[in-house]
Design a protein around this motif. Structure first.
Motif, short mmCIF file in Angstrom:
data_model
loop_
_atom_site.label_atom_id
_atom_site.label_comp_id
_atom_site.label_asym_id
_atom_site.label_seq_id
_atom_site.Cartn_x
_atom_site.Cartn_y
_atom_site.Cartn_z
N GLN A 187 0.81 -1.21 0.00
CA GLN A 187 0.00 0.00 0.00
C GLN A 187 0.85 1.27 0.00
O GLN A 187 0.34 2.35 -0.30
N ASP A 188 2.14 1.14 0.34
CA ASP A 188 3.01 2.31 0.28
C ASP A 188 3.11 2.86 -1.14
O ASP A 188 3.33 4.06 -1.32
N MET A 189 2.96 1.99 -2.13
CA MET A 189 3.03 2.45 -3.52
C MET A 189 1.91 3.43 -3.83
O MET A 189 2.14 4.48 -4.46
N ALA A 190 0.69 3.11 -3.39
CA ALA A 190 -0.43 4.01 -3.62
C ALA A 190 -0.24 5.33 -2.89
O ALA A 190 -0.53 6.40 -3.43
N VAL A 191 0.27 5.26 -1.66
CA VAL A 191 0.53 6.49 -0.91
C VAL A 191 1.61 7.31 -1.60
O VAL A 191 1.51 8.54 -1.69
N LEU A 192 2.63 6.64 -2.11
CA LEU A 192 3.71 7.34 -2.81
C LEU A 192 3.20 8.06 -4.04
O LEU A 192 3.60 9.20 -4.32
N VAL A 193 2.32 7.42 -4.80
CA VAL A 193 1.73 8.07 -5.96
C VAL A 193 0.96 9.31 -5.54
O VAL A 193 1.03 10.36 -6.18
N GLY A 194 0.20 9.21 -4.44
CA GLY A 194 -0.55 10.36 -3.94
C GLY A 194 0.36 11.50 -3.51
O GLY A 194 0.08 12.68 -3.80
N ILE A 195 1.46 11.19 -2.84
CA ILE A 195 2.41 12.23 -2.41
C ILE A 195 3.04 12.91 -3.62
O ILE A 195 3.17 14.15 -3.67
N ASN A 196 3.42 12.12 -4.62
CA ASN A 196 3.98 12.71 -5.84
C ASN A 196 2.97 13.62 -6.53
O ASN A 196 3.33 14.68 -7.06
N ALA A 197 1.70 13.19 -6.55
CA ALA A 197 0.66 14.00 -7.17
C ALA A 197 0.48 15.32 -6.45
O ALA A 197 0.30 16.38 -7.08
N VAL A 198 0.52 15.29 -5.12
CA VAL A 198 0.40 16.53 -4.35
C VAL A 198 1.58 17.46 -4.62
O VAL A 198 1.41 18.67 -4.84
N LEU A 199 2.79 16.90 -4.64
CA LEU A 199 3.98 17.70 -4.93
C LEU A 199 3.85 18.39 -6.29
O LEU A 199 4.07 19.60 -6.42
N LEU A 200 3.51 17.61 -7.31
CA LEU A 200 3.42 18.15 -8.66
C LEU A 200 2.30 19.18 -8.76
O LEU A 200 2.49 20.26 -9.35
N GLY A 201 1.14 18.88 -8.17
CA GLY A 201 0.02 19.80 -8.25
C GLY A 201 0.30 21.13 -7.57
O GLY A 201 -0.01 22.20 -8.10
N VAL A 202 0.90 21.08 -6.38
CA VAL A 202 1.20 22.31 -5.65
C VAL A 202 2.20 23.16 -6.41
O VAL A 202 2.04 24.38 -6.55
N VAL A 203 3.26 22.54 -6.94
CA VAL A 203 4.29 23.31 -7.65
C VAL A 203 3.73 23.90 -8.94
O VAL A 203 4.04 25.05 -9.28
N LEU A 204 2.90 23.17 -9.66
CA LEU A 204 2.29 23.71 -10.87
C LEU A 204 1.41 24.92 -10.54
O LEU A 204 1.42 25.93 -11.26
#
Length: 332
Positions: free
Chosen positions: A226-243
């Motif tokens: 399940q860490d993989m799904a959480v990791l995808v979510g964290i990456n999405a938040v990082l990318l979304g905030v920076v954009l």
């Protein structure tokens, strides 16, 4: 739907990860693979030095405000976001995966995709060339220092020794390539497609070495699926905030639409091409697989999201260009 699917190179990366996990190189084969990886990465940076043109960089170097904003996003905003998320939610990921996320945040921007998306979206291409190149050059020195400073307490980096290894394995070949450019630069330009395959092949080899060592050390059993799904979510938040920050920040700073596009696409990227070689130098074999996993996931996410954004920017520019023509009959 093809815009949202992984590209061929990403599929190759996935295949290499699967192959290295099923058939890891161990013992003498692992030692040979390590030497081959170091040689391939050094060759990659040598060829980058030989291909780098200075004319466009000089032309785009005058926009200091834009370059400062891009570097601030790359080496300040990203690390602050990553460290803030880790401090707020330390239990979301294992310590090793959090280290990979922080390492991702400390990487320089991409060169090729930043320039390609800026061009596609009708942005400031000379500025993108200058900014992306400067980010990569600075990243060769800045990223190891930041890793030593930020990740030292978590077991990553060892100060000046890491910076020295980076200079020897990456910066020195790059400098030698730049010195050889008067003799081999034209050949490199004519054979750009062939050298691009060398670049990708070097990265595939480094990925195989990294995940092979990880599989041999039993890394895949060290954190739950399940860490993989959480990791995808964290990456999405990082990318979304920076954009969001780059787009809004460009308007607050009074940038033109072309400069806004450049800031968005150069300031939001993280380089897989630089990340894996740097991780190879900075981290031990047992940590490599987990360290580069967030980088690989973020790489694919940024390509898919920015491809859609670049198309929308271009369509907006086309619509703006058609507006006066459509209005002229009414004004006649």
């Amino acid at each position: 739907m093809s815009r949202f699917l992984p590209d061929r190179y990403t599929l190759l990366l996935i295949a290499v990860v699967a192959a290295s996990s099923l058939f890891p190189a161990t013992g003498q084969a692992g030692d040979v693979l390590k030497i081959a990886t170091i040689a391939a990465i050094s060759l990659l940076f040598f060829l980058h030095g030989a291909r780098l043109s200075t004319a466009a960089i000089v032309a785009g170097a005058k926009h200091v405000k834009l370059h400062a904003a891009i570097l601030a996003c790359t080496f300040l905003l990203f690390p602050l976001l990553g460290l803030g998320m880790q401090a707020a939610f330390p239990g979301l990921l294992s310590p090793a995966l959090w280290m990979g996320v922080i390492f991702l945040c400390l990487l320089p921007s991409t060169v090729q995709s930043s320039i390609a998306f800026t061009s596609m979206a009708r942005g400031n291409v000379p500025g993108a060339i200058c900014a992306a190149t400067a980010s990569n050059l600075l990243g060769t020195l800045v990223t190891p220092v930041l890793v030593a400073f930020v990740l030292h307490k978590q077991g990553g980096g060892s100060g000046l020794a890491d910076a020295g290894r980076v200079m020897l394995q990456l910066l020195l070949p790059f400098a030698l390539g730049s010195l050889m450019r008067p003799w081999i630069g034209e050949w490199a330009r004519r054979n750009n497609k062939l050298l691009g395959k060398v670049d990708r092949g070097s990265i595939l080899l480094a990925v195989y070495a990294a995940f092979s060592a990880a599989a041999a050390q039993g890394v895949w059993h060290s954190f739950p699926p399940q860490d993989m799904a959480v990791l995808v979510g964290i990456n999405a938040v990082l990318l979304g905030v920076v954009l969001f920050v780059t787009a809004r920040g460009a308007r607050l700073l009074g940038f033109s639409k072309e400069d806004e596009i450049t800031l968005v696409f150069c300031g939001s990227k993280k380089s897989l091409m630089s990340g894996i070689p740097l991780a190879t130098v900075l981290f031990g074999p047992a940590d490599m697989g987990v360290i580069v996993l967030p980088v690989m996931l973020f790489h694919q996410m940024q390509l898919m999201v920015c491809a859609v954004m670049a198309r929308r920017y271009a369509q907006r520019e086309d619509a703006a260009g058609d507006a006066p023509a459509a209005a002229s009959p009414r004004g006649a």
